[in-house]
Design an enzyme around this catalytic site. Structure first.
Site, short mmCIF file in Angstrom:
data_model
loop_
_atom_site.label_atom_id
_atom_site.label_comp_id
_atom_site.label_asym_id
_atom_site.label_seq_id
_atom_site.Cartn_x
_atom_site.Cartn_y
_atom_site.Cartn_z
N CYS A 1 -100.00 -34.07 44.66
CA CYS A 1 -100.90 -32.79 44.46
C CYS A 1 -100.31 -31.89 45.31
O CYS A 1 -100.02 -32.07 46.48
CB CYS A 1 -102.39 -33.15 44.88
SG CYS A 1 -103.41 -31.77 44.94
N CYS B 1 -99.80 -27.18 39.26
CA CYS B 1 -101.02 -28.11 39.47
C CYS B 1 -100.58 -29.34 38.78
O CYS B 1 -100.36 -29.32 37.35
CB CYS B 1 -102.29 -27.28 38.97
SG CYS B 1 -103.45 -28.39 38.81
#
Length: 287
Positions: free
Chosen positions: A199, A76
């Site tokens: 992302c 992440c």
């Protein structure tokens, strides 16, 4: 204490980190993996740093106490930016690998020296991202776009309760909104010829993004570099599991997935994107 046969832990705010897990399984086919989707608290990109840091620490404790992981991959970008330094300080001896937008590879690849970056607000607002951008801006112009709602829409695409056509429409609309705001894409001077997917969720919208920016634009993500870095660290410390034929054949059974959210969504994503059986996914309670 972890041994070479211990699993590698991987976590993300949701299902986006499955793109990193996919790359890890390709580079390390004989390893065991424990993946946590903290979908009950997703997306991290819309949370504050203090929350992400506390949550990341709690998940790391869970990975170590419940699964005795030999390495931890933070799949992440937002959690890496907010929490990796603190996690490394508090977990000496545990290799912790993070992800960050691939600005350096993109800058080296770009022929027009103009690179687009799409990421969450949490990532683009971080000091870590600012330093990364500054370090690679000598010969490259970065066009940075925060994409509010896109990670959430991709997360929702795995939920059976939401019609697939409705979700696809939303993802396409958001991708179109953000790419159009960045300027012109292409291979001509002054155009953006490289797009960084900042992302891990965005990898699962790559086809939509490519249809919008055109075939001449290169999309860059971080899954494979992260997997190679994980391999290098484990190799250097003698913690690689013996990767023989038997281990590779057992790889499907050696992947445990957990979620703090809707387990049916994780099962759907595991089947759709990784070809894993739905039975490998379970619920987890991490207070």
């Amino acid at each position: 204490m972890p041994t070479p046969t211990s699993p590698i832990g991987v976590f993300d705010s949701g299902i986006g980190g499955l793109s990193v897990l996919q790359a890890l399984r390709e580079v390390l086919p004989g390893e065991r993996f424990v993946y946590l989707a903290d979908s009950g608290n997703a997306p991290y990109g819309e949370r504050g740093d203090a929350f992400v840091q506390a949550r990341s620490a709690r998940i790391t404790d869970w990975m170590r106490s419940q699964h005795d992981v030999k390495a931890l991959v933070i799949a992440c970008n937002t959690a890496t930016a907010a929490a990796i330094d603190g996690l490394r300080d508090g977990n000496t001896g545990l290799p912790i690998i993070g992800v960050e937008p691939a600005l350096k590879p993109a800058a080296l690849h770009s022929k027009t020296h103009k690179v687009g970056v799409i990421a969450t607000q949490g990532t683009v607002s971080s000091h870590r991202f600012a330093a990364l951008q500054a370090a690679n801006s000598a010969h490259t112009q970065f066009v940075v776009q925060a994409c509010a709602g896109l990670a959430r829409a991709i997360e929702d695409s795995t939920r059976p309760s939401i019609p697939a056509s409705q979700n696809a429409t939303q993802i396409t609309a958001l991708c179109a909104q953000y790419t159009s705001a960045m300027g012109r894409f292409g291979s001509e001077p002054g155009q953006i010829d490289t797009l960084v997917l900042g992302c891990t969720h965005y990898v699962f919208a790559a086809d939509t993004l490519r249809s919008l920016v055109g075939p001449e634009v290169t999309l860059v993500d971080t899954g494979t570099p992260v997997a190679r870095r994980t391999y290098s660290l484990l190799h250097a410390t003698g913690m690689l599991r013996k990767q023989d034929v038997e281990a590779g054949a057992a790889a499907l059974e050696a992947c445990q997935l957990f979620t703090t959210g809707d387990v049916s969504a994780l099962r759907h994503a595991a089947e759709q994107w990784l070809g894993l059986p739905a039975t490998c996914a379970s619920s987890a309670i991490i207070a």
